[in-house]
Design a protein around this motif. Structure first.
Motif, PDB file in Angstrom:
ATOM      1  N   ASP A  25       2.016   2.896  -3.445  1.00 18.29           N
ATOM      2  CA  ASP A  25       1.035   3.398  -4.411  1.00 18.29           C
ATOM      3  C   ASP A  25       0.948   4.925  -4.339  1.00 18.29           C
ATOM      4  O   ASP A  25       0.161   5.488  -3.580  1.00 18.29           O
ATOM      5  N   ALA A  63       0.820  -1.212   0.000  1.00 18.15           N
ATOM      6  CA  ALA A  63       0.000   0.000   0.000  1.00 18.15           C
ATOM      7  C   ALA A  63       0.854   1.262   0.000  1.00 18.15           C
ATOM      8  O   ALA A  63       0.502   2.257  -0.647  1.00 18.15           O
ATOM      9  N   TYR A  94       3.365   6.647  -1.344  1.00 20.10           N
ATOM     10  CA  TYR A  94       2.006   7.035  -0.957  1.00 20.10           C
ATOM     11  C   TYR A  94       2.004   8.442  -0.367  1.00 20.10           C
ATOM     12  O   TYR A  94       1.156   9.275  -0.688  1.00 20.10           O
ATOM     13  N   ARG A 123      -4.974  10.427  -4.591  1.00 19.67           N
ATOM     14  CA  ARG A 123      -6.435  10.290  -4.640  1.00 19.67           C
ATOM     15  C   ARG A 123      -7.047  10.417  -3.247  1.00 19.67           C
ATOM     16  O   ARG A 123      -8.075  11.077  -3.058  1.00 19.67           O
ATOM     17  N   ASP A 124      -6.418   9.769  -2.279  1.00 27.76           N
ATOM     18  CA  ASP A 124      -6.966   9.815  -0.913  1.00 27.76           C
ATOM     19  C   ASP A 124      -6.961  11.239  -0.368  1.00 27.76           C
ATOM     20  O   ASP A 124      -7.905  11.664   0.300  1.00 27.76           O
ATOM     21  N   GLU A 160      -0.096   7.086  -6.615  1.00 28.09           N
ATOM     22  CA  GLU A 160      -1.350   7.634  -7.136  1.00 28.09           C
ATOM     23  C   GLU A 160      -2.466   7.561  -6.101  1.00 28.09           C
ATOM     24  O   GLU A 160      -3.286   8.474  -5.977  1.00 28.09           O
ATOM     25  N   GLN A 161      -2.505   6.464  -5.309  1.00 28.00           N
ATOM     26  CA  GLN A 161      -3.546   6.328  -4.297  1.00 28.00           C
ATOM     27  C   GLN A 161      -3.383   7.380  -3.207  1.00 28.00           C
ATOM     28  O   GLN A 161      -4.378   7.898  -2.687  1.00 28.00           O
TER      29      GLN A 161
END
Length: 293
Positions: free
Chosen positions: A112, A109, A142, A118-119, A114-115
């Motif tokens: 990531d 996790a 992240y 986004r979050d 991009e996540q």
């Protein structure tokens, strides 16, 4: 190699230590966490000074991290409500892998990027928000994704890392480097690197709450008495601040729903609860200023 990953030259026979020597090795090493925070004090103070006007304008505190760093951010965010009555919607935490990662690691996790972006964007960040980006290594994808999304939204970004020249510190508006050096167990940043991050988060959030008038003298006068222990604490704080006996303190607190600030002003000004609330509103929540009106 990152300092946090480099094997310690002092404890090459750690697995051969007696239990007492193990305890000494781990405890003594923690003193470096405190020194690292001391060394970073000017940057910590700069972060607080830049954050104050934003939170006064209604901004949120947003914490972003992975693994230990992320969990420390969650911890700081959830403690602000009972300690300072800070609204839960104004203390948000993002943990790589979601809140389930608080209790069980979510593999991959943190990689990531991009996540992370986004979050962060899902929280609809604004220029008044203050975003803490936590990464012991300083390069967690992240966290970097969230950092760039926060900067794009104009939020104040505070990057906290435990290695020199870390991207999360260099690319944030305010970078805080906590040079804790090598760990007793190489790479285990849940040790003194984590301790240093906990100290910094405690320091920044507590200092912000002081500046927001949630402390009178050194008394936490804006706590939320959500259990019996905190109710007793509210009574003791009111007695200490005013010199009132327990009966008078409790009676006044009951009249104002156990809002310590209001009880203190009412008792010291010999005013009604309603009058005390008005004085505090005029003083923008400052007990000291309300007493001087």
């Amino acid at each position: 190699m990152l300092k946090t990953e480099t094997p310690s030259p002092r404890h090459t026979e750690l697995d051969q230590y007696s239990v007492l020597d193990l305890v000494a090795a781990f405890v003594d090493d923690q003193f470096q966490a405190v020194q690292a925070v001391r060394d970073a004090a000017p940057r910590i103070a700069a972060a607080i000074a830049m954050a104050v006007p934003r939170v006064e304008a209604g901004g949120r505190l947003i914490y972003v991290g992975a693994g230990t760093s992320g969990r420390l951010g969650v911890l700081d965010s959830v403690e602000l409500y009972p300690t300072f009555s800070w609204p839960t919607e104004r203390a948000q935490a993002l943990l790589a892998g979601g809140m389930g990662a608080m209790f069980q690691a979510v593999e991959g996790a943190e990689d990531d990027r991009e996540q992370g972006g986004r979050d962060l964007l899902a929280l609809a960040p604004t220029p008044n928000d203050v975003v803490f980006l936590l990464a012991a290594s300083g390069g967690t994808p992240y966290v970097l994704g969230a950092l760039h999304a926060a900067r794009g939204a104009g939020a104040l970004t505070i990057g906290i890392a435990n290695n020199d020249h870390a991207p999360v510190a260099l690319q944030a508006e305010v970078g805080i480097t906590l040079d804790t050096g090598v760990e007793v167990i190489s790479g285990s940043t849940r040790l003194k690197a984590g301790t240093s991050q906990k100290i910094v988060l405690n320091t920044i959030s507590s200092a912000l709450m002081v500046r927001l008038h949630k402390v009178y003298g050194n008394l936490m006068v804006d706590l939320k008495p959500t259990n019996a222990k905190l109710v007793r604490r509210a009574v003791r704080l009111t007695m200490h601040a005013t010199g009132a006996d327990e009966a008078a303190a409790r009676r006044t607190l009951e009249q104002c729903r156990f809002h310590v600030k209001v009880a203190i002003v009412a008792l010291l000004r010999q005013a009604t609860v309603e009058q005390a609330e008005t004085l505090l509103e005029q003083a923008k929540g400052s007990v000291r200023a309300a007493l001087a009106l």
